[in-house]
Enzyme design. Structure first.
Site, PDB file in Angstrom:
ATOM      1  N   ASP A   1       5.778  56.605  49.758  1.00  0.00           N
ATOM      2  CA  ASP A   1       6.513  57.424  50.721  1.00  0.00           C
ATOM      3  C   ASP A   1       7.984  57.526  50.332  1.00  0.00           C
ATOM      4  OD1 ASP A   1       6.608  54.616  51.425  1.00  0.00           O
ATOM      5  OD2 ASP A   1       7.610  55.186  53.290  1.00  0.00           O
TER       6      ASP A   1
ATOM      7  N   GLU B   1       6.921  52.278  53.691  1.00  0.00           N
ATOM      8  CA  GLU B   1       7.995  51.319  53.427  1.00  0.00           C
ATOM      9  C   GLU B   1       9.298  51.826  54.013  1.00  0.00           C
ATOM     10  OE1 GLU B   1      11.327  49.271  51.420  1.00  0.00           O
ATOM     11  OE2 GLU B   1      10.887  51.406  51.444  1.00  0.00           O
TER      12      GLU B   1
END
Length: 378
Positions: free
Chosen positions: A70, A136
């Site tokens: 991400d 994250e």
């Protein structure tokens, strides 16, 4: 012609995987790993994609590469010189795109290094593993933290972990992170008595009440740090009070603050000292605490030595180990008793508009990862 690492990095960058969306990045990575004999385990938890992959036997040490697919939002598209998901390499050799540094470049370098290693050393000792998440940059509740809980529950061994966070500052490999400070956040609610500004004797102004206590909190010496960590820091990020009217003393104040703390302080010691200071000033208060992560440290040993010597072999540079910066998913992995080191590209433009890195740095990073694999598992 692009190197295998740059081809993969560009392919990953072109997938707009803003947290928690993975946008097919993990499917691409898993397919590549499966082709060289990795065993794969997908772990979709709530709305987050994760996977665990391993190559090798059950005996011997485990070296894990950890990272996230991400990326943070792009910000205003019109502010980008090149569209953020185009993965463009300019005439100066800079790779542009959201995630180039944080951290799709690292993911590509890890994967290509691992592919090459298991082909060159099919009978390597121990295991090579990957722990990859799509959460994250966001809340991080259902990503690495949740995967680690599952690994612990089944007593998965994990000796060493390289997290691909962009640790470098000027040249790739000049800095590695061998630990991180803990992060303890707090929302303080201070209660007063609302009233008219012309009649302060009938009210209790929470802004005035907090001022001396806040000054004491700001000036407090929490600890002196140590050889690995700077002193614990206290920072106020938000102060909110008032009704919006200019003639009303507010009845409540909310302050948000954060500790970045070393191993010289504990969560309980910080909470206790804050309470002591607030009580000393006879305040009517309540705090909601939020622990984002405990401090962790990897002291010189097998992993740090292997990474440092690999950087020296590939670049000719001596690296410096540091614990500065924010938190990372390394804090979750360290709870397994794992030695954790963060090593990735130059971080000068992370989370910024026009994120970019020197494209050739990713090939250097690939070689460093490959050399580290050889030193630890060949």
């Amino acid at each position: 012609m692009l190197s295998p690492t740059l081809e993969l990095a560009c392919d990953l960058i072109r997938r707009p995987s803003v947290t928690p969306v993975d946008a097919g990045c993990q499917e691409l990575m898993m397919a590549r790993l499966a082709n060289v004999g990795f065993a794969l385990e997908q772990m979709r938890i709530e709305n987050v994609d994760n996977f665990w992959a391993s190559h090798g036997g059950n005996d011997g040490p485990v070296l894990c590469f950890a990272g996230h697919t991400d990326v943070v939002p792009t910000g205003p598209l019109q502010a980008w010189n090149i569209p953020p998901f185009d993965a463009f390499i300019d005439d100066q050799g800079m790779l542009h795109g959201r995630g180039a540094a944080d951290m799709k470049g690292s993911l590509a370098a890890m994967l290509v290094a691992a592919e090459r290693f298991v082909v060159d050393y099919p009978d390597h000792r121990g295991s090579v593993a990957f722990l990859i998440t799509s959460d994250e940059e966001g809340p991080a509740h259902h990503g690495t933290k949740a995967v680690v809980e599952r690994l612990v529950a089944r007593q998965q061994r994990l000796d060493w972990c390289i997290v691909g966070e962009p640790s470098s500052t000027t040249l790739v490999g000049d800095i590695v992170k061998n630990g991180r400070r803990g992060s303890l956040g707090a929302t303080l609610t201070l209660r007063g008595v609302q009233g008219h500004v012309a009649y302060p004797h009938l009210a209790k102004n929470p802004i005035h009440l907090l001022a001396p206590a806040l000054a004491e909190l700001v000036s407090e010496h929490w600890d002196s740090g140590n050889a690995f960590f700077p002193p614990t820091s206290f920072q106020v990020s938000n102060l909110n009070s008032g009704t919006g009217a200019t003639n009303v003393i507010p009845g409540e104040l909310v302050a948000v603050f954060n500790f970045r703390f070393s191993t010289e302080s504990t969560v309980e010691s910080l909470k206790s000292r804050v309470a002591e200071i607030l009580d000393k000033h006879s305040l009517d208060w309540h705090i909601d605490w939020a622990l984002s992560g405990l401090p962790f440290l990897t002291e010189p040993g097998a992993l740090l030595d292997a990474v440092a010597s690999s950087i020296k072999a590939v670049t000719g540079r001596d690296t410096q180990a540091s614990t500065s910066g924010g938190t990372s998913d390394g804090r979750f992995i360290a709870t397994m008793g794992t030695q954790v080191v963060e090593l990735g590209p130059v971080n000068a433009t992370i989370h910024q508009v026009n994120e970019c890195i020197l494209a050739s740095d990713l090939d250097v990073l690939t070689e460093i990862y490959y050399e580290t694999l050889i030193k630890l598992l060949a």
